[in-house]
Enzyme design. Structure first.
Site, short mmCIF file in Angstrom:
data_model
loop_
_atom_site.label_atom_id
_atom_site.label_comp_id
_atom_site.label_asym_id
_atom_site.label_seq_id
_atom_site.Cartn_x
_atom_site.Cartn_y
_atom_site.Cartn_z
N LYS A 107 0.86 -1.17 0.00
CA LYS A 107 0.00 0.00 0.00
C LYS A 107 0.90 1.23 0.00
CE LYS A 107 -3.08 2.86 2.60
NZ LYS A 107 -3.33 3.36 3.97
N THR A 217 -8.04 3.91 12.82
CA THR A 217 -8.38 4.71 14.00
C THR A 217 -9.83 4.52 14.42
OG1 THR A 217 -6.76 6.35 13.27
CG2 THR A 217 -8.29 7.03 14.98
#
Length: 265
Positions: A107, A217
C-alpha cells in the site's frame, strides 16, 4: 444489480480473492492482544502494517507483529505510512518485500505534510510508476479526485484508495459524489481509505459501490475496539447488500406506501 449472495460475493486484488471487504490497520491499539482480538472480530483478511513504525523482522530480537497476525492466516499489506517523498516510499516497499520473502503487494502513500496528512499526488504518481515497474502490486492512497484516481489506475496500480476525509479525523465521507464518480469510472477495485469514524460511514462507502473500506483509527480509538470491529464488519456487509439490492429512488415529495385506490371508506 448482480444477483449475488454473501457467500459468492467476493472481490479480487492482483489475482488474490477475498470474502471480507473490510481491511484493517494495526496501529494505536493498547497492546498486541487487543490488536489480535480486534482484527479477529473484524473478520478482515487483509491487514495493513506501517513498515516504518512496526517490527516485521527489522529487529530480530524484538516481538514482531507477525507473531500476532501470522501471514499464513492474513494477507499482509505493508504500507508506507510516514513517508513524505518518493525515495523513502520506494525504499520502504523494497524493505518490506525483502522481509516478507518476496511479497509484492503493498500500500503506497506519499504524504504532503504532517498537519493534514493529505497525499502528495504528484509524488504518489512518480512512486507508483517506479514500484509498478519494479514488479510491485500497488494499492495506492490518494485524494478523492476522479482524474487522479484514473491516472493512478492507468500507471498500473491494482487498486485505488481515495480518502473519505483526513487520516484519523473520523469525519466520514466528505464528498460522496466524487467517490461515486471514481467508482463508476474505475476498472480496478476502489476502496475508501481514511476518515471513517463509525459504522454508518463504512456502510455509506459500500452503498456508493466501493469494493471495500480500509480503516484503523475508527476501530482502535473506539471506547471498545473489539466491539467496534464487530460493528464495522456488520456495516460493511449491510452496505454491500444494500448496494447489490439497489436502493429506492429518492423523491422530493411524499409517496404513500399503501395504495390509494380501493379504499374501504
Amino acid at each position: 444489480m448482480p444477483n449475488q449472495t454473501p457467500e459468492s460475493d467476493t472481490f479480487s486484488v492482483a489475482g488474490r480473492t477475498f470474502h471480507s471487504r473490510l481491511l484493517v490497520g494495526t496501529g494505536k491499539y493498547k497492546d498486541a492482544e487487543e490488536t489480535r482480538a480486534a482484527v479477529e472480530a473484524s473478520g478482515a483478511e487483509i491487514v495493513t502494517i506501517a513498515v516504518r513504525r512496526t517490527n516485521i523482522g527489522q529487529t530480530a530480537d524484538e516481538p514482531s507483529i507477525l507473531d500476532v497476525l501470522p501471514p499464513d492466516r492474513y494477507t499482509i499489506l505493508p504500507n508506507t505510512a510516514g513517508c513524505y517523498d518518493v525515495k523513502t516510499a520506494v525504499r520502504t516497499c523494497r524493505l518490506a518485500r525483502e522481509l516478507l520473502d518476496g511479497h509484492n503487494l503493498c500500500k503506497l502513500e506519499v504524504l504532503g505534510d504532517e498537519k493534514t496528512l493529505f497525499p502528495d499526488v504528484i509524488a504518489t504518481i512518480e512512486a507508483a510508476e517506479e514500484l509498478v515497474n519494479d514488479g510491485f502490486d500497488v494499492m495506492v492512497y490518494t485524494n478523492d479526485d476522479p482524474i487522479m484516481a484514473k491516472r493512478l489506475e492507468e500507471v498500473g496500480c491494482v487498486a485505488v484508495m481515495p480518502l473519505a476525509a483526513p487520516i484519523g479525523s473520523g469525519l466520514g465521507i466528505r464528498n460522496r459524489l466524487n467517490i461515486r464518480t471514481i467508482v463508476e469510472n474505475a476498472k480496478v477495485p476502489i476502496l475508501v481509505d481514511a476518515g471513517v469514524g463509525t459504522a454508518s460511514d463504512a456502510a455509506v462507502a459500500m452503498e456508493l459501490g466501493c469494493d471495500g473500506v480500509l480503516m484503523n483509527t475508527a476501530i482502535a480509538a473506539a471506547g471498545n475496539p473489539v466491539l467496534m470491529a464487530s460493528a464495522m464488519r456488520k456495516a460493511i456487509a449491510a452496505g454491500r447488500e444494500a448496494f447489490l439490492a439497489g436502493r429506492m429512488p429518492a423523491r422530493r415529495f411524499a409517496s404513500a406506501s399503501s395504495p390509494l385506490e380501493g379504499l374501504f371508506f
